[in-house]
Design a protein around this motif. Structure first.
Motif, PDB file in Angstrom:
ATOM      1  N   ASN A 184       0.739  -1.183   0.030  1.00  0.00           N
ATOM      2  CA  ASN A 184      -0.069  -0.122  -0.069  1.00  0.00           C
ATOM      3  C   ASN A 184       0.984   1.502   0.142  1.00  0.00           C
ATOM      4  O   ASN A 184       0.436   2.166  -0.816  1.00  0.00           O
ATOM      5  N   PHE A 185       2.058   1.392   0.619  1.00  0.00           N
ATOM      6  CA  PHE A 185       2.817   2.431   0.944  1.00  0.00           C
ATOM      7  C   PHE A 185       3.480   2.784  -0.506  1.00  0.00           C
ATOM      8  O   PHE A 185       3.527   3.971  -0.902  1.00  0.00           O
ATOM      9  N   THR A 186       3.782   1.669  -1.331  1.00  0.00           N
ATOM     10  CA  THR A 186       4.231   1.835  -2.510  1.00  0.00           C
ATOM     11  C   THR A 186       3.252   2.462  -3.469  1.00  0.00           C
ATOM     12  O   THR A 186       3.707   3.416  -4.375  1.00  0.00           O
ATOM     13  N   SER A 187       2.279   1.731  -3.513  1.00  0.00           N
ATOM     14  CA  SER A 187       1.277   2.272  -4.494  1.00  0.00           C
ATOM     15  C   SER A 187       0.505   3.608  -4.449  1.00  0.00           C
ATOM     16  O   SER A 187       0.379   4.438  -5.060  1.00  0.00           O
ATOM     17  N   SER A 188       0.325   4.104  -2.975  1.00  0.00           N
ATOM     18  CA  SER A 188      -0.374   5.064  -2.582  1.00  0.00           C
ATOM     19  C   SER A 188       0.601   6.313  -2.384  1.00  0.00           C
ATOM     20  O   SER A 188       0.177   7.474  -2.664  1.00  0.00           O
ATOM     21  N   THR A 189       1.888   6.187  -1.985  1.00  0.00           N
ATOM     22  CA  THR A 189       2.680   7.471  -1.680  1.00  0.00           C
ATOM     23  C   THR A 189       4.178   7.354  -2.426  1.00  0.00           C
ATOM     24  O   THR A 189       4.374   8.241  -2.984  1.00  0.00           O
ATOM     25  N   LEU A 190       4.673   6.088  -2.539  1.00  0.00           N
ATOM     26  CA  LEU A 190       6.159   6.299  -2.995  1.00  0.00           C
ATOM     27  C   LEU A 190       6.008   6.371  -4.627  1.00  0.00           C
ATOM     28  O   LEU A 190       6.579   7.334  -5.133  1.00  0.00           O
ATOM     29  N   LEU A 191       4.985   5.611  -5.213  1.00  0.00           N
ATOM     30  CA  LEU A 191       4.986   5.703  -6.781  1.00  0.00           C
ATOM     31  C   LEU A 191       4.635   7.152  -7.160  1.00  0.00           C
ATOM     32  O   LEU A 191       5.034   7.856  -8.433  1.00  0.00           O
ATOM     33  N   PRO A 192       3.525   7.624  -6.674  1.00  0.00           N
ATOM     34  CA  PRO A 192       2.748   9.007  -6.994  1.00  0.00           C
ATOM     35  C   PRO A 192       3.882  10.241  -6.847  1.00  0.00           C
ATOM     36  O   PRO A 192       4.055  10.767  -7.883  1.00  0.00           O
ATOM     37  N   ASN A 193       4.710   9.993  -5.999  1.00  0.00           N
ATOM     38  CA  ASN A 193       5.704  11.161  -5.788  1.00  0.00           C
ATOM     39  C   ASN A 193       7.009  10.972  -6.691  1.00  0.00           C
ATOM     40  O   ASN A 193       7.467  11.888  -7.239  1.00  0.00           O
ATOM     41  N   LEU A 194       7.265   9.623  -6.989  1.00  0.00           N
ATOM     42  CA  LEU A 194       8.384   9.295  -7.808  1.00  0.00           C
ATOM     43  C   LEU A 194       7.966   9.857  -9.295  1.00  0.00           C
ATOM     44  O   LEU A 194       8.813  10.396 -10.221  1.00  0.00           O
ATOM     45  N   LYS A 195       6.699   9.731  -9.701  1.00  0.00           N
ATOM     46  CA  LYS A 195       6.241  10.003 -10.829  1.00  0.00           C
ATOM     47  C   LYS A 195       6.076  11.430 -11.214  1.00  0.00           C
ATOM     48  O   LYS A 195       6.528  11.867 -12.083  1.00  0.00           O
ATOM     49  N   LYS A 196       5.825  12.250 -10.017  1.00  0.00           N
ATOM     50  CA  LYS A 196       5.902  13.616 -10.064  1.00  0.00           C
ATOM     51  C   LYS A 196       7.447  14.191 -10.320  1.00  0.00           C
ATOM     52  O   LYS A 196       7.623  15.239 -11.061  1.00  0.00           O
ATOM     53  N   LEU A 197       8.234  13.422 -10.024  1.00  0.00           N
ATOM     54  CA  LEU A 197      10.061  13.600  -9.874  1.00  0.00           C
ATOM     55  C   LEU A 197      10.396  13.268 -11.330  1.00  0.00           C
ATOM     56  O   LEU A 197      11.640  13.324 -11.580  1.00  0.00           O
ATOM     57  N   ASN A 198       9.572  12.510 -12.121  1.00  0.00           N
ATOM     58  CA  ASN A 198      10.105  11.983 -13.278  1.00  0.00           C
ATOM     59  C   ASN A 198      11.285  10.903 -12.806  1.00  0.00           C
ATOM     60  O   ASN A 198      12.261  10.929 -13.797  1.00  0.00           O
ATOM     61  N   ALA A 199      11.291  10.168 -11.864  1.00  0.00           N
ATOM     62  CA  ALA A 199      12.159   9.518 -11.749  1.00  0.00           C
ATOM     63  C   ALA A 199      12.464   8.101 -12.711  1.00  0.00           C
ATOM     64  O   ALA A 199      11.466   7.663 -13.345  1.00  0.00           O
ATOM     65  N   ASP A 200      13.718   7.686 -12.693  1.00  0.00           N
ATOM     66  CA  ASP A 200      14.168   6.599 -13.653  1.00  0.00           C
ATOM     67  C   ASP A 200      13.836   5.466 -12.701  1.00  0.00           C
ATOM     68  O   ASP A 200      14.677   4.996 -12.204  1.00  0.00           O
ATOM     69  N   ILE A 201      13.118   4.598 -13.003  1.00  0.00           N
ATOM     70  CA  ILE A 201      12.561   3.258 -12.396  1.00  0.00           C
ATOM     71  C   ILE A 201      12.734   2.142 -13.270  1.00  0.00           C
ATOM     72  O   ILE A 201      11.919   2.023 -14.036  1.00  0.00           O
ATOM     73  N   LYS A 202      13.671   1.302 -13.142  1.00  0.00           N
ATOM     74  CA  LYS A 202      14.057   0.165 -13.804  1.00  0.00           C
ATOM     75  C   LYS A 202      13.226  -1.062 -13.548  1.00  0.00           C
ATOM     76  O   LYS A 202      12.863  -1.840 -14.262  1.00  0.00           O
ATOM     77  N   TYR A 203      13.032  -1.355 -12.283  1.00  0.00           N
ATOM     78  CA  TYR A 203      12.299  -2.428 -11.693  1.00  0.00           C
ATOM     79  C   TYR A 203      11.255  -2.227 -10.809  1.00  0.00           C
ATOM     80  O   TYR A 203      11.583  -1.156  -9.912  1.00  0.00           O
ATOM     81  N   ILE A 204      10.489  -2.957 -10.624  1.00  0.00           N
ATOM     82  CA  ILE A 204       9.555  -3.041  -9.141  1.00  0.00           C
ATOM     83  C   ILE A 204       9.370  -4.337  -8.856  1.00  0.00           C
ATOM     84  O   ILE A 204       9.030  -5.373  -9.996  1.00  0.00           O
ATOM     85  N   ALA A 205       9.739  -4.960  -7.709  1.00  0.00           N
ATOM     86  CA  ALA A 205       9.608  -6.382  -7.393  1.00  0.00           C
ATOM     87  C   ALA A 205       8.523  -6.615  -6.241  1.00  0.00           C
ATOM     88  O   ALA A 205       8.187  -6.138  -5.415  1.00  0.00           O
ATOM     89  N   SER A 206       7.627  -7.762  -6.346  1.00  0.00           N
ATOM     90  CA  SER A 206       6.801  -8.284  -5.344  1.00  0.00           C
ATOM     91  C   SER A 206       6.779  -9.716  -5.560  1.00  0.00           C
ATOM     92  O   SER A 206       7.189 -10.483  -6.515  1.00  0.00           O
ATOM     93  N   SER A 207       6.901 -10.358  -4.244  1.00  0.00           N
ATOM     94  CA  SER A 207       6.899 -11.825  -4.282  1.00  0.00           C
ATOM     95  C   SER A 207       5.955 -12.742  -5.221  1.00  0.00           C
ATOM     96  O   SER A 207       6.194 -13.794  -5.574  1.00  0.00           O
ATOM     97  N   GLY A 208       4.763 -12.080  -5.425  1.00  0.00           N
ATOM     98  CA  GLY A 208       3.881 -12.795  -6.061  1.00  0.00           C
ATOM     99  C   GLY A 208       3.790 -12.567  -7.466  1.00  0.00           C
ATOM    100  O   GLY A 208       3.312 -12.913  -8.433  1.00  0.00           O
ATOM    101  N   GLY A 209       4.423 -11.156  -7.827  1.00  0.00           N
ATOM    102  CA  GLY A 209       4.472 -10.602  -9.244  1.00  0.00           C
ATOM    103  C   GLY A 209       3.329  -9.950  -9.931  1.00  0.00           C
ATOM    104  O   GLY A 209       3.273  -9.318 -10.644  1.00  0.00           O
ATOM    105  N   LEU A 210       2.143 -10.241  -9.206  1.00  0.00           N
ATOM    106  CA  LEU A 210       0.895  -9.407  -9.855  1.00  0.00           C
ATOM    107  C   LEU A 210       0.923  -8.191  -9.227  1.00  0.00           C
ATOM    108  O   LEU A 210       1.005  -6.952 -10.229  1.00  0.00           O
ATOM    109  N   SER A 211       1.059  -7.539  -8.143  1.00  0.00           N
ATOM    110  CA  SER A 211       0.973  -6.288  -7.824  1.00  0.00           C
ATOM    111  C   SER A 211       1.926  -5.304  -8.379  1.00  0.00           C
ATOM    112  O   SER A 211       1.605  -4.198  -8.782  1.00  0.00           O
ATOM    113  N   SER A 212       3.301  -5.947  -8.622  1.00  0.00           N
ATOM    114  CA  SER A 212       4.261  -5.128  -8.988  1.00  0.00           C
ATOM    115  C   SER A 212       4.152  -5.049 -10.649  1.00  0.00           C
ATOM    116  O   SER A 212       4.311  -3.883 -11.228  1.00  0.00           O
TER     117      SER A 212
END
Length: 706
Positions: A397-425
């Motif tokens: 939830n923190f990644t989806s609600s807080t981390l990613l929206p803020n990184l998107k505003k900053l035009n951050a270069d994100i190469k990977y996102i990992a989750s144990s199940g693979g679906l949410s990532s």
């Protein structure tokens, strides 16, 4: 691999391409051959997804009240962002899975690679399940038949609660998939079974199995029929497997029972119960919980701790095994219930119009030749030659609600996102144009193109992953806390001293605009201050992982550390000793109702009140700072009032807890170099202070920090 998901925002059912999950400790990885579509349950989820906001709100009035309270305290925009974030998280469909074991996690001895098993896994080509939610399939039971294991267990659990005896008359209301299986199991128990349903085909199947099937739509009065069939006695018990919002079903179920009859609810119906219906006959009523004892128990399901058979004879796993045994012996024949067999790629033939579907049991067939892939490329981006290229481990939830929206505003270069199940990532990677989704976070650590790793997993994984990241030569940001105990912290310190990397912790409050305003007004002098900080943290159920000292570390170490860091920021000093007192009469290691006293090296004092027993309608956070006959009062990161300052600067804004500023400074520091965004000695001091708070509570005295 492919997996069926439900988009709760627009109601679309999607066959998504996601990474194969990694086999976890205590789990088995299963390659799926068949899954069974539970039309009743899955139809409700699909229809909820297709409903508009108003219709969704009507179905969940308790959630509406929570939303209104949040609007009052946090404001409209943060509340709407939180609601939309929840709706943006897709729901995996399905819970009746059969396949072969292709991976066995640490601590699992009951299964081997190659075993055929049934589980409550989703509609996905690979599923990773805890061992207590998996059962071996007998050799003479086909994969199609084994797909009925979980559905059968739901009905079986209702029967166990009813506790019928040989010769009793039991009514099953609703002859859908679960109802027909339940009725046949009751026959195997030696009961006389009456079944009611408005679908002629289901009634026909029931009659062929020896059940007295009745269609009330043909004019039969259900209550009078049962009275007549039992010679005026009434049914000994009723099991409701129907799905209907009407209150008539519960009333009729009571009316058709004999004196001291029993009613068990397995399905979903209206429950506006008339006291008279139950009072006059002293009828008992109970709701059945899913597959049996152990369901929703973290210790049983996730940690694999079984209940002793001498005390709990039938757990959910043992119910699975009982159903498979019944199919093997022929006492439960599920083959006549199969209406259609559909290849996974043609899933829309089932989900396209579930509302009007007359199917009883739909089987999804899987291609068992596909090889597992742990990383899926989402967008073809080039990160070559760039600094500050990010890999994210954790997609909660923190990644989806807080981390990613803020990184998107900053035009951050994100190469990977990992989750144990693979679906949410995968869902988040698509939404935020992230290069790759992976279920194997080690691919991030071995990729030379990534130089900054952000860790947002559960707390017990923080320290080990921080160590791995530093050893891989990459800078790391970890959402608080840094570690759960002194041993983990010392290992991090040792590795930090050997590596030329930066370590940051998500103490975002110090980066909030109002916090920076307060710090500027206080000035950079060494004058001691008094601080009173209150976190109206809100109640969290005791069974949530954050309370588990081995997994979450408790809320003081896991959350109150935010405010220890904030007080350190305001004082410009380090904590030298800590004393904590908690609500209650006995000292406890784990608490979320406590007052923490902090002594600082420069003479400052701070009191942090961390409470979970307050009203959610009240502000969640409040800070008061007293210094040199001046006072600053900050309320919920929305308003700041200054008292006694010559050039006092009151301020108000939308709620901002500093996440954007924090990540902006973090990325800039990684790209351009310079000092860490939080001095490492302050991070260590805050972490040690949180440990000292717990130790103070246990010892009942002040604890000095080395």
């Amino acid at each position: 691999m492919k997996q069926i998901i439900q988009d709760l925002k627009n109601g679309e059912t999607i066959l998504e391409e996601v990474p194969v999950p990694m086999v976890k400790s205590g789990c088995v990885l299963i390659k799926t051959s068949r899954t069974l579509v539970s039309l009743g349950t899955e139809r409700m989820l699909v229809e909820f997804g297709k409903a508009n906001f108003i219709q969704k709100a009507k179905q969940q009035p308790d959630k509406v009240k929570m939303v209104l309270n949040k609007v009052k305290t946090d404001g409209l925009k943060p509340t709407m962002d939180a609601v939309l974030n929840k709706l943006n998280q897709p729901l995996p469909l399905g819970y009746c899975n059969v396949g072969k074991v292709v991976g066995v996690g640490r601590g699992v001895t009951e299964f081997q690679v190659g075993d055929r098993v049934a589980s409550n896994g989703n509609h996905a080509e690979y599923v990773n399940l805890p061992k207590n939610l998996v059962a071996k399939v007998p050799d003479n039971v086909t994969d199609e038949e084994a797909a009925f294991t979980v559905i059968g267990s739901i009905g079986l659990q209702g029967i166990r609660l009813l506790d019928p005896t040989f010769g009793e008359t039991i009514v099953v209301v609703g002859l859908g998939l679960i109802g027909l299986v339940t009725a046949e199991l009751l026959l195997a128990n030696g009961c006389n079974v009456i079944g009611f349903d408005f679908d002629p085909e289901k009634v026909r199947i029931a009659n062929e199995k020896g059940i007295v099937g009745i269609n009330p739509g043909e004019g039969t009065d259900q209550v009078k029929f049962v009275e007549s069939h039992t010679k005026g006695v009434g049914a000994d018990g009723v099991i409701i497997t129907a799905s209907n919002k009407s209150n008539e079903i519960i009333a009729q179920s009571a009316q058709m029972c004999r004196k001291r009859g029993r009613v068990i609810l397995v399905g979903v119906i209206g429950l506006d119960i008339s006291r008279a219906d139950f009072y006059e006959k002293e009828i008992s009523f109970q709701v059945s919980c899913s597959y049996g004892p152990g369901r929703y128990d973290e210790e049983y399901e996730q940690k694999g701790n079984d209940y002793p058979i001498g005390f709990v004879r039938w757990t959910e796993k043992r119910n699975f095994e009982a159903i498979l045994n019944a199919i093997s012996k022929g006492t439960l024949d599920v083959k006549p219930l199969i209406t259609e067999r559909i290849p996974l790629k043609n899933y829309s033939e089932i989900y396209g119009d579930m509302t009007n579907s007359k199917s009883i049991a739909s089987i999804l067939e899987y291609d068992t030749t596909e090889s597992p892939v742990n990383t899926v490329t989402i967008t073809d981006k080039s990160f070559e030659g760039k600094k500050g290229v990010i890999g994210i481990i954790g997609s909660g939830n923190f990644t989806s609600s807080t981390l990613l929206p803020n990184l998107k505003k900053l035009n951050a270069d994100i190469k990977y996102i990992a989750s144990s199940g693979g679906l949410s990532s995968t869902i988040m990677a698509k939404r935020h144009s992230i290069g790759n989704s992976t279920s194997n976070y080690k691919e991030i650590l071995t990729d030379a193109g990534v130089d900054l790793v952000l860790i947002t997993t559960q707390h017990h994984m923080h320290a080990p992953m921080v160590l791995e990241t530093m050893k891989a030569g990459k800078s790391v940001f970890v959402e608080k806390p840094l570690a759960l105990n002194e041993k983990e912290l010392e290992a991090i310190i040792t590795e930090y001293n050997q590596q030329n990397v930066s370590v940051s912790v998500g103490f975002n409050r110090r980066f909030a605009p109002l916090a920076k305003n307060m710090k500027a007004q206080l000035g950079n002098n060494d004058a001691p201050v008094n601080i009173v900080a209150t976190m109206n943290a809100g109640f969290i159920s005791a069974d949530v992982w954050v309370h588990d000292m081995q997994v979450g570390g408790g809320r003081i170490i896991g959350e109150a550390c935010h405010y220890i860091d904030l007080c350190t920021y305001f004082t410009g000093s380090l904590v030298k000793s800590v004393c904590m007192n908690a609500m209650g009469t006995d000292p406890q290691e784990n608490t979320d109702n406590a007052s923490i006293l902090l002594r600082y090296e420069n003479g400052s004092n701070a009191v942090i009140n961390y409470f979970s027993n307050g009203s959610k309608a009240y502000s969640k956070e409040r800070v008061e700072v007293y210094s040199q006959e001046r006072t600053l009062v900050m309320n919920n990161w929305r308003k700041l009032k200054s008292y006694g300052f010559k050039d006092g600067r009151n301020a108000s804004s939308k709620q901002d807890k500093g996440h954007y500023n924090q990540f902006q400074e973090l990325i800039a520091q990684q790209q351009k170099g310079g000092s860490p965004i939080i001095p490492f000695k302050e991070i260590l001091n805050t972490t040690k202070a949180s440990f000292a708070a717990i130790e103070s509570l246990k010892q009942g005295q002040w604890i000095s920090i080395n």
